[in-house]
Each structure stands twice: as C-alpha cells, then as structure tokens.
Design a protein around this motif. Structure first.
Motif, PDB file in Angstrom:
ATOM      1  N   ALA A 347       0.825  -1.203   0.000  1.00 31.16           N
ATOM      2  CA  ALA A 347       0.000   0.000   0.000  1.00 31.16           C
ATOM      3  C   ALA A 347       0.860   1.254   0.000  1.00 31.16           C
ATOM      4  CB  ALA A 347      -0.932  -0.011   1.206  1.00 31.16           C
ATOM      5  N   ASP A 348       1.943   1.244   0.785  1.00 34.96           N
ATOM      6  CA  ASP A 348       2.830   2.400   0.825  1.00 34.96           C
ATOM      7  C   ASP A 348       3.476   2.644  -0.541  1.00 34.96           C
ATOM      8  OD1 ASP A 348       2.289   2.879   3.479  1.00 34.96           O
ATOM      9  OD2 ASP A 348       4.107   1.902   4.239  1.00 34.96           O
ATOM     10  N   ALA A 349       3.930   1.574  -1.181  1.00 36.20           N
ATOM     11  CA  ALA A 349       4.584   1.714  -2.487  1.00 36.20           C
ATOM     12  C   ALA A 349       3.591   2.143  -3.558  1.00 36.20           C
ATOM     13  CB  ALA A 349       5.248   0.390  -2.874  1.00 36.20           C
ATOM     14  N   LEU A 350       2.374   1.615  -3.487  1.00 41.23           N
ATOM     15  CA  LEU A 350       1.343   1.987  -4.458  1.00 41.23           C
ATOM     16  C   LEU A 350       1.032   3.485  -4.370  1.00 41.23           C
ATOM     17  CD1 LEU A 350      -0.777   1.055  -6.585  1.00 41.23           C
ATOM     18  CD2 LEU A 350      -2.334   0.611  -4.668  1.00 41.23           C
ATOM     19  N   LEU A 351       0.977   3.991  -3.158  1.00 40.58           N
ATOM     20  CA  LEU A 351       0.715   5.418  -2.975  1.00 40.58           C
ATOM     21  C   LEU A 351       1.903   6.251  -3.443  1.00 40.58           C
ATOM     22  CD1 LEU A 351      -1.119   7.674  -1.935  1.00 40.58           C
ATOM     23  CD2 LEU A 351      -0.196   7.275   0.360  1.00 40.58           C
ATOM     24  N   GLU A 352       3.106   5.813  -3.107  1.00 36.25           N
ATOM     25  CA  GLU A 352       4.307   6.573  -3.453  1.00 36.25           C
ATOM     26  C   GLU A 352       4.550   6.583  -4.958  1.00 36.25           C
ATOM     27  OE1 GLU A 352       7.733   8.818  -3.194  1.00 36.25           O
ATOM     28  OE2 GLU A 352       6.278   8.388  -1.599  1.00 36.25           O
ATOM     29  N   GLU A 353       4.391   5.445  -5.604  1.00 34.54           N
ATOM     30  CA  GLU A 353       4.756   5.324  -7.016  1.00 34.54           C
ATOM     31  C   GLU A 353       3.610   5.641  -7.969  1.00 34.54           C
ATOM     32  OE1 GLU A 353       6.514   1.497  -7.782  1.00 34.54           O
ATOM     33  OE2 GLU A 353       7.591   1.512  -5.866  1.00 34.54           O
ATOM     34  N   SER A 354       2.391   5.223  -7.608  1.00 37.17           N
ATOM     35  CA  SER A 354       1.269   5.346  -8.533  1.00 37.17           C
ATOM     36  C   SER A 354       0.202   6.321  -8.069  1.00 37.17           C
ATOM     37  CB  SER A 354       0.628   3.970  -8.764  1.00 37.17           C
ATOM     38  OG  SER A 354       1.569   3.062  -9.287  1.00 37.17           O
ATOM     39  N   ARG A 355       0.369   6.866  -6.863  1.00 41.01           N
ATOM     40  CA  ARG A 355      -0.584   7.832  -6.310  1.00 41.01           C
ATOM     41  C   ARG A 355      -2.000   7.264  -6.219  1.00 41.01           C
ATOM     42  NH1 ARG A 355       3.181  10.333  -3.717  1.00 41.01           N
ATOM     43  NH2 ARG A 355       4.487  11.754  -4.936  1.00 41.01           N
ATOM     44  N   VAL A 356      -2.060   6.032  -5.725  1.00 38.25           N
ATOM     45  CA  VAL A 356      -3.341   5.385  -5.440  1.00 38.25           C
ATOM     46  C   VAL A 356      -3.335   4.991  -3.967  1.00 38.25           C
ATOM     47  CG1 VAL A 356      -4.882   3.439  -5.926  1.00 38.25           C
ATOM     48  CG2 VAL A 356      -3.604   4.516  -7.783  1.00 38.25           C
ATOM     49  N   ALA A 357      -4.332   5.453  -3.221  1.00 37.54           N
ATOM     50  CA  ALA A 357      -4.411   5.165  -1.786  1.00 37.54           C
ATOM     51  C   ALA A 357      -5.386   4.025  -1.541  1.00 37.54           C
ATOM     52  CB  ALA A 357      -4.856   6.403  -1.019  1.00 37.54           C
ATOM     53  N   VAL A 358      -4.900   2.966  -0.893  1.00 36.39           N
ATOM     54  CA  VAL A 358      -5.741   1.849  -0.458  1.00 36.39           C
ATOM     55  C   VAL A 358      -5.448   1.615   1.015  1.00 36.39           C
ATOM     56  CG1 VAL A 358      -5.748   0.790  -2.758  1.00 36.39           C
ATOM     57  CG2 VAL A 358      -4.035   0.078  -1.065  1.00 36.39           C
ATOM     58  N   THR A 359      -6.281   0.840   1.670  1.00 37.04           N
ATOM     59  CA  THR A 359      -6.059   0.519   3.083  1.00 37.04           C
ATOM     60  C   THR A 359      -5.479  -0.884   3.192  1.00 37.04           C
ATOM     61  OG1 THR A 359      -7.995   1.863   3.629  1.00 37.04           O
ATOM     62  CG2 THR A 359      -7.093   0.479   5.376  1.00 37.04           C
ATOM     63  N   PRO A 360      -4.311  -1.017   3.816  1.00 34.01           N
ATOM     64  CA  PRO A 360      -3.696  -2.346   3.917  1.00 34.01           C
ATOM     65  C   PRO A 360      -4.470  -3.249   4.869  1.00 34.01           C
ATOM     66  CG  PRO A 360      -2.441  -0.752   5.197  1.00 34.01           C
ATOM     67  CD  PRO A 360      -3.480   0.030   4.439  1.00 34.01           C
ATOM     68  N   GLY A 361      -4.413  -4.540   4.609  1.00 33.26           N
ATOM     69  CA  GLY A 361      -5.155  -5.503   5.416  1.00 33.26           C
ATOM     70  C   GLY A 361      -4.737  -5.537   6.865  1.00 33.26           C
ATOM     71  N   GLU A 362      -3.513  -5.115   7.173  1.00 34.11           N
ATOM     72  CA  GLU A 362      -3.067  -5.079   8.562  1.00 34.11           C
ATOM     73  C   GLU A 362      -4.010  -4.243   9.428  1.00 34.11           C
ATOM     74  OE1 GLU A 362       0.686  -6.114   6.324  1.00 34.11           O
ATOM     75  OE2 GLU A 362      -1.100  -4.913   5.977  1.00 34.11           O
ATOM     76  N   ALA A 363      -4.683  -3.263   8.820  1.00 37.02           N
ATOM     77  CA  ALA A 363      -5.628  -2.426   9.570  1.00 37.02           C
ATOM     78  C   ALA A 363      -6.798  -3.226  10.115  1.00 37.02           C
ATOM     79  CB  ALA A 363      -6.153  -1.298   8.673  1.00 37.02           C
ATOM     80  N   PHE A 364      -7.071  -4.368   9.501  1.00 32.57           N
ATOM     81  CA  PHE A 364      -8.243  -5.176   9.858  1.00 32.57           C
ATOM     82  C   PHE A 364      -7.859  -6.559  10.367  1.00 32.57           C
ATOM     83  CE2 PHE A 364      -8.917  -2.586   5.996  1.00 32.57           C
ATOM     84  CZ  PHE A 364      -9.771  -1.623   6.513  1.00 32.57           C
ATOM     85  N   ASP A 365      -6.593  -6.718  10.760  1.00 29.98           N
ATOM     86  CA  ASP A 365      -6.057  -8.015  11.176  1.00 29.98           C
ATOM     87  C   ASP A 365      -6.162  -9.018  10.034  1.00 29.98           C
ATOM     88  OD1 ASP A 365      -4.786  -9.740  12.934  1.00 29.98           O
ATOM     89  OD2 ASP A 365      -6.664 -10.573  13.677  1.00 29.98           O
ATOM     90  N   ALA A 366      -5.829  -8.557   8.834  1.00 30.57           N
ATOM     91  CA  ALA A 366      -5.881  -9.412   7.646  1.00 30.57           C
ATOM     92  C   ALA A 366      -4.690  -9.116   6.751  1.00 30.57           C
ATOM     93  CB  ALA A 366      -7.190  -9.203   6.896  1.00 30.57           C
ATOM     94  N   PRO A 367      -3.464  -9.407   7.215  1.00 26.82           N
ATOM     95  CA  PRO A 367      -2.294  -9.181   6.364  1.00 26.82           C
ATOM     96  C   PRO A 367      -2.402  -9.984   5.080  1.00 26.82           C
ATOM     97  CG  PRO A 367      -1.744 -10.540   8.265  1.00 26.82           C
ATOM     98  CD  PRO A 367      -3.116 -10.004   8.507  1.00 26.82           C
ATOM     99  N   GLY A 368      -1.893  -9.411   3.996  1.00 25.48           N
ATOM    100  CA  GLY A 368      -1.989 -10.075   2.704  1.00 25.48           C
ATOM    101  C   GLY A 368      -3.184  -9.625   1.888  1.00 25.48           C
TER     102      GLY A 368
END
Length: 403
Positions: A347-368
């Motif tokens: 998610a961090d790389a997607l925002l940095e490189e492509s300027r797309v913001a998503v919420t990573p699964g770690e926020a919901f106890d769902a890594p991956g």
C-alpha cells in the motif's frame, strides 16, 4: 510526560491515517486517487439539507435532551418497525454522534475488567479498540476468504468461555462486505439467551445490501433475546451524512439510560440541526437510498471486472457495504526478496509510485489483503484500477528480471 495507561493499549485508526495522508498530499498539490475513504461520495440529499436550513432559520440551535429529541427517537422506532417489523419505545432509543458513539456508549455500559467480548475478524478496528477502552478483552473469531468471509455461528460460539460477556456482529461487514445469515444469527441468539450474553449488532451498512437475501437481524434478535440485544445504526452511509454525525442505539431501557448518563458527561446531545436533518432522512422518501445502492452495485460489478483481469488480484463481489477486499498474497509471494513483503509495504509503495491510496489488510487483522473503497466515481475507479494493474505488472516484471 506520563499518560494514562489506557492510551498505551490503544492503536490509532489505520483507516483515518490513510485519509489524513491523502489530505496532506492533496494540500501539497499532489493528485491522488483515493480508494481509502469509508464514506459515500454522494451529496447529502436535498430534502435533508433543506430540513437543516429550516432548523437554522427557526433558531433551533440550543441544547436538546441528551438522548435526542422525541420526534427523532419516534422516527427511529417507526423506521425499524416499517423495515424490520420490530417494536421499540422512545425510552429504548438514544441518538448519538454517529454509529461509533452508539457502540462506544454501549461498550462502556455493558463491559468491564475481566470480561471477554467476541467479534469476527477481519474486523473494523474501532470495535476491538472500544472493547479495550471498556477494560474488557477482545476475542477474535476468524472468518475465511474461501467461505466468502461469511460470519458463522459455530466459529463465534466456539470462542465462548465462562468470561464471555458480549458478542459483536457487524453485518454487512467492514472491510469484507460479508453478511451473517439469519440462521447463524439465530443460533448465536439462542446461545446468548441461555448463557446471558449480550449481542451487539453494528448495522451501519444495513441499507447497502445488493441482493434480495434474508437479513432481518433485528427481528431474529427480538424474537430470541430481545432483552440482551443492542442495535447500533447510523445515518452516515445510507443517507450520505457522514459529516453530520448522527447514529443511534436501540436496546433495553436500562442500557439506554446508562448510555445516556455516559453521553451526558462526554458529548451531551447530538447537534440540534443534525437531529432535524436526520428526522427528515428517516421520515422522508427512501428513493435516494435505493438510487445510491444501485450506483454502488454498478461500481462494484465494474471494479470487479477490471481487477479480475489480473488473476493475482483475487477478490469476490461483496454482498454489502462498498468495499472490495482483495487478496494480494500471490503478488507478494511472486516478488523478489528486495521487494515489499507485506500488504502494508504494498500500500505504501502503491501510494508513493502510482498515487493510489488503499487501506492495507493489517488495519483489519488481515495481512496479505488490501481494501478498496468504491465510494467514488466510476472515472476514479477506472483510473485507479488501471494504475493498480500497471503497478502489479511492473513489479512482477522487475521480480522476474531479478531472478
């Protein structure tokens, strides 16, 4: 500086962190496609705004009763009677500053040190943090992607111990969009009634269910364990009123009275103008609710079609809410050791490189996993999904070249 111990047990809101990052980038002049926002992109319907203006013009700007004006509490009772066939009285309703406060008031009213409270994972992080604020212990019952993240009674009930004080169900679920069936909720309600366990239901997405499936959760609970049930709802998602901050809790009068006492010493009443606006939302035409649902369905189907072009992005059409929960495990395992290892890195790389913001699964106890909100225009969904697909392809190509 020494802070209270409870602050050390809390995590900040990961979803709000995404929103803050997007806001910071935009204020610095950087264009971002925001797939993180958990709020409707529609304007609040005109009739609701007109009711707020009328409240201002009539100087309805003073304190109201802490639990809300009588007309609004009656309207909430009437709405649930019409929609679900359940009967509640005004003394069994409190109006709150959004669904969050409804849930928080209830947690503080019912749970305490030594109690365990079960909820299902992946979960909305506020639920577990509120359990901790009440000095209780969250217990997680895992749902699974191969089962569509369906919330199963057996999984919930297997987690019950002698210390279990409550069960919290979020259906439709944020982040997965999954539902609990009436039969599964019925089994939970039967067990709750036998063992004197509270059942809290977060119904904030209750108007955003795409197919005509049985989902009358209030009636199931009213028939089986009414005196152990608290329903928490909100005007935010159904009526595009996130910033207005209006929700409600419905339950036994003793719980509502306790919630009122807590609220009286924290926030007092919901904004008077907001209450008049919510009254118009609940008592007026529900056509705009259906129109928004139809548009969300169109967006869901189109986004799913676009993302399915890459089999490494595994996702199912959600049954409710407005989130696509995407398994990116194949993307992560296909990268070279120097690439990103987690969905947070992704998610961090997607925002940095492509300027797309998503919420990573770690926020919901769902890594991956990553969560995409499709509460945005179809144009943004097309552009954002194109950037996401290109991002995955580019990193996969780099990984292959490095081998």
């Amino acid at each position: 500086m020494r802070l209270a111990d409870r602050t050390t047990r809390l995590a900040g809101s990961p979803t709000m962190k995404v929103t803050a990052t997007v806001d910071r980038l935009r204020r610095s002049g950087i264009e971002v496609i925001d797939f993180g926002a958990g709020e409707p992109d529609f304007p609040t319907p005109d009739a609701i705004k007109a009711a707020a203006r009328a409240a201002l013009d009539s100087n309805f700007t003073r304190y109201t009763p802490v639990a809300g004006i009588a007309e609004l509490k009656r309207a909430i009772c009437d709405r649930y009677r019409a929609d679900y066939g359940v009967e509640y009285q005004e003394s069994e309703v409190i109006v709150t500053a959004g669904g969050k406060q409804a849930l928080y008031n209830t947690a503080l009213s019912l749970f305490g040190a030594g109690d365990e409270v079960i909820t299902h994972a992946p979960y909305w992080p506020t639920l577990t943090e509120q359990i901790k604020l009440a000095e209780a212990t969250p217990v997680l019952a895992r749902t699974h992607p191969e089962d569509g993240f369906a919330i199963r009674a057996r999984t919930i009930l297997d987690a019950v111990t002698p210390r279990t004080r409550g069960i919290i169900i979020n259906s439709p679920c944020n982040p997965t969009g999954a539902l609990i069936s009436e039969s599964d909720l019925g089994a939970i309600a039967d067990a709750a009634a036998r063992q004197n366990i509270w059942v809290l239901v977060d119904l904030c997405y209750e108007k955003l269910i795409y197919d005509d499936v049985p989902h009358n959760l209030p009636r199931v609970l009213a028939e089986k364990c009414r005196d152990l049930t608290v329903l928490c709802g909100s005007a935010s998602k159904a009526y595009a009123m996130t910033g207005w901050r209006c929700g409600w809790a419905i339950g036994p009068s003793a719980v509502i009275a306790a919630s009122g006492a807590i609220q009286s010493h924290s926030t007092s009443n919901v904004t008077s103008i907001t209450q008049k606006a919510a009254l118009a939302a609940l008592t007026g035409s529900q056509a705009t609710v259906r129109e928004m649902l139809d548009e969300y369905r169109r967006r869901r189907d189109q986004l799913h079609q676009w993302l399915s072009a890459d089999p490494r992005l595994r996702c199912q059409k959600p049954a409710g809410a407005f989130y696509m929960f995407i398994d990116i495990g194949d993307v992560l395992t296909g990268l070279d050791p120097g690439g990103f290892r987690t969905s947070l890195d992704f998610a961090d790389a997607l925002l940095e490189e492509s300027r797309v913001a998503v919420t990573p699964g770690e926020a919901f106890d769902a890594p991956g996993f990553i969560r995409i909100s499709y509460a945005t225009s179809i144009e943004n969904l097309r552009e954002g999904s194109t950037r996401l697909l290109e991002f995955v392809r580019a990193h996969a190509t780099q990984a292959a070249a490095a081998r």
